[in-house]
Design a protein around this motif. Structure first.
Motif, mmCIF file in Angstrom:
data_model
loop_
_atom_site.group_PDB
_atom_site.id
_atom_site.type_symbol
_atom_site.label_atom_id
_atom_site.label_comp_id
_atom_site.label_asym_id
_atom_site.label_seq_id
_atom_site.Cartn_x
_atom_site.Cartn_y
_atom_site.Cartn_z
ATOM 1 N N ILE A 185 30.512 96.264 21.759
ATOM 2 C CA ILE A 185 30.674 94.956 21.405
ATOM 3 C C ILE A 185 29.512 94.292 22.370
ATOM 4 N N THR A 186 29.649 94.240 23.732
ATOM 5 C CA THR A 186 29.192 93.555 24.695
ATOM 6 C C THR A 186 27.537 93.874 24.621
ATOM 7 N N ARG A 187 27.120 94.918 24.487
ATOM 8 C CA ARG A 187 25.688 95.308 24.539
ATOM 9 C C ARG A 187 25.113 94.881 23.148
ATOM 10 N N ALA A 188 25.865 94.888 21.963
ATOM 11 C CA ALA A 188 25.345 94.439 20.776
ATOM 12 C C ALA A 188 25.071 93.040 20.777
ATOM 13 N N GLU A 189 25.980 92.211 21.302
ATOM 14 C CA GLU A 189 26.069 90.879 21.449
ATOM 15 C C GLU A 189 24.978 90.353 22.380
ATOM 16 N N LEU A 190 24.729 91.088 23.556
ATOM 17 C CA LEU A 190 23.600 90.471 24.549
ATOM 18 C C LEU A 190 22.447 90.790 23.842
ATOM 19 N N GLY A 191 22.354 91.747 23.216
ATOM 20 C CA GLY A 191 20.898 91.905 22.477
ATOM 21 C C GLY A 191 20.839 90.976 21.595
ATOM 22 N N LEU A 192 21.492 90.430 20.739
ATOM 23 C CA LEU A 192 21.290 89.527 20.074
ATOM 24 C C LEU A 192 21.125 88.020 20.586
ATOM 25 N N LEU A 193 21.658 87.924 21.563
ATOM 26 C CA LEU A 193 21.419 86.761 22.309
ATOM 27 C C LEU A 193 20.023 86.664 22.645
ATOM 28 N N GLY A 194 19.720 87.596 23.401
ATOM 29 C CA GLY A 194 18.383 87.875 23.888
ATOM 30 C C GLY A 194 17.246 87.851 23.106
ATOM 31 N N THR A 195 17.328 88.438 21.708
ATOM 32 C CA THR A 195 16.225 88.409 20.968
ATOM 33 C C THR A 195 16.250 87.296 20.052
ATOM 34 N N GLN A 196 17.334 86.503 19.786
ATOM 35 C CA GLN A 196 17.556 85.372 19.023
ATOM 36 C C GLN A 196 17.818 84.198 19.845
ATOM 37 N N GLY A 197 17.768 84.126 20.997
ATOM 38 C CA GLY A 197 17.999 83.151 21.734
ATOM 39 C C GLY A 197 17.174 81.634 21.349
ATOM 40 N N ARG A 198 15.977 82.174 21.316
ATOM 41 C CA ARG A 198 15.146 80.713 21.021
ATOM 42 C C ARG A 198 15.316 80.457 19.670
ATOM 43 N N SER A 199 15.471 81.113 18.577
ATOM 44 C CA SER A 199 15.918 80.685 17.156
ATOM 45 C C SER A 199 17.457 79.616 17.362
ATOM 46 N N ILE A 200 18.318 80.295 18.045
ATOM 47 C CA ILE A 200 19.510 79.519 18.036
ATOM 48 C C ILE A 200 19.299 78.232 18.648
ATOM 49 N N PHE A 201 18.564 78.296 19.912
ATOM 50 C CA PHE A 201 18.290 76.938 20.599
ATOM 51 C C PHE A 201 17.519 75.837 19.492
ATOM 52 N N ALA A 202 16.742 76.674 18.949
ATOM 53 C CA ALA A 202 15.781 75.758 18.049
ATOM 54 C C ALA A 202 16.627 75.218 16.844
ATOM 55 N N LEU A 203 17.723 75.949 16.392
ATOM 56 C CA LEU A 203 18.286 75.589 15.083
ATOM 57 C C LEU A 203 19.430 74.760 15.699
ATOM 58 N N ALA A 204 20.014 74.563 17.006
ATOM 59 C CA ALA A 204 21.122 73.869 17.555
ATOM 60 C C ALA A 204 20.336 72.451 18.278
ATOM 61 N N ALA A 205 19.055 72.523 18.293
ATOM 62 C CA ALA A 205 18.590 71.387 19.180
ATOM 63 C C ALA A 205 18.705 70.176 18.638
#
Length: 329
Positions: free
Chosen positions: A59-79
């Motif tokens: 679980i942790t590795r999967a989630e960290l992977g998504l946060l790392g690869t999608q972090g810019r998209s998450i920030f852009a969508l939530a900004a």
């Protein structure tokens, strides 16, 4: 607020401890239970960090992977976010990964100041998370050593654009009605337009699930049995830790993994501070944790019922883990 290119921190202390009264209440239920939040004392938090490193717990590795690869998209969508609240920050690695990825490649976001609120009952987890996040520029860190419910009241509706993180599939510790109620509490703490980033583990083959919660090295068993050590230390209990085994069960009908402590012999357990005096037979159990698993589309329905609308979702396919960004309506 923090000074430029530095991190500041302050602490909001833990409210009245209900450990003794909870132990008294839950050990009188049928079946006997103990709330999973009490698994996370200093040793329990360290053992959980070790569990996250095990090859069978993905679980942790999967989630960290998504946060790392999608972090810019998450920030852009939530900004534009000025405040991030994390429920159960662990060692801080997830929020750190998200912010570093979100700030990368964007000068505007990189220089935006952030208030970071960490909510957890574990003082050790808060200390570790604050230490990790203090490496960031332009952040102020506020610790709330309390339950999620009390922490949400403390941070509710300040007018700052907020992103709440509820990661690690912690939503799985609630049954379905409890998940509805808790997501409703998160929504009540937010203004319309604020966001929630939710991590949820999806249903996968039973053999994989059981390995994740009953690993061959026995780390999860130690994590579970440490709850008895804590009761002995803090409440004067006389649990014989060696007289209890660890059992993980996949309850297919309820779509949950259950963790139990199993009495290996007949015994009498006394916990003076909790006014507990119970007799246990060989094979009797204490139910310590549930981890509910979801179907791919269940999360969106759950969020809609709580007053959120789907913004985007990201799937770690091999690990069957889903990260969902939702907006308060």
């Amino acid at each position: 607020m923090s000074t430029p290119h530095s991190a500041a921190s302050r602490n909001v202390p833990l409210a009245d401890n209900d450990f003794a009264s909870d132990v008294e209440y839950y050990l009188t239920l049928e079946p006997r239970q103990l709330p999973s939040r009490y698994l996370y004392d200093a040793l329990g938090s360290a053992l959980f960090d070790a569990i996250c490193e095990l090859p069978w717990y993905r679980i942790t590795r999967a989630e960290l992977g998504l946060l790392g690869t999608q972090g810019r998209s998450i920030f852009a969508l939530a900004a534009p976010v000025s405040r991030i609240v994390e429920l159960g920050p662990g060692n801080g690695s997830k929020m750190l990964t998200l912010i570093e990825a979100g700030r990368s490649g964007s000068r505007h976001v990189h220089h935006a100041a952030l208030d970071l609120h960490l909510i957890d009952v574990s003082a050790k987890a808060l200390d570790e998370a604050s230490h990790a996040l203090a490496t960031l520029d332009d952040v102020e860190i506020v610790e709330h050593q309390t339950t999620y419910e009390s922490g949400l009241i403390e941070v509710a509706r300040t007018g700052a654009r907020t992103l709440v993180l509820f990661l690690g599939s912690n939503i799985g510790n609630f049954d379905r009605p409890g998940a509805d109620e808790f997501l409703g509490r998160i929504r009540a703490a937010l203004e319309p337009g604020d966001d929630l980033l939710l991590g949820a583990d999806l249903v996968k083959p039973e053999s994989e699930l059981l390995l994740a919660y009953d690993d061959p090295l026995g780390v999860t068993a130690a994590f579970n049995r440490n709850l008895l050590v804590r009761i002995n230390r803090e409440l004067g209990g006389n649990f014989d830790v060696e007289a209890f085994g660890h059992r993980a069960v996949w309850n297919r009908h309820e779509s949950r993994v259950e963790m139990h402590l199993v009495s290996r012999r007949g015994q009498r357990v006394r916990i003076p501070a909790a006014r507990v005096d119970v007799t246990m037979k060989e094979g009797d159990t204490i139910w310590t944790e549930s981890s509910y698993k979801y179907g791919h589309d269940e999360i969106e329905v759950l969020l809609e019922r709580a007053g959120f609308r789907l913004v985007e979702r990201w799937l770690a396919g091999e690990e069957r883990f889903l990260l969902t960004l939702a907006r308060a309506k």
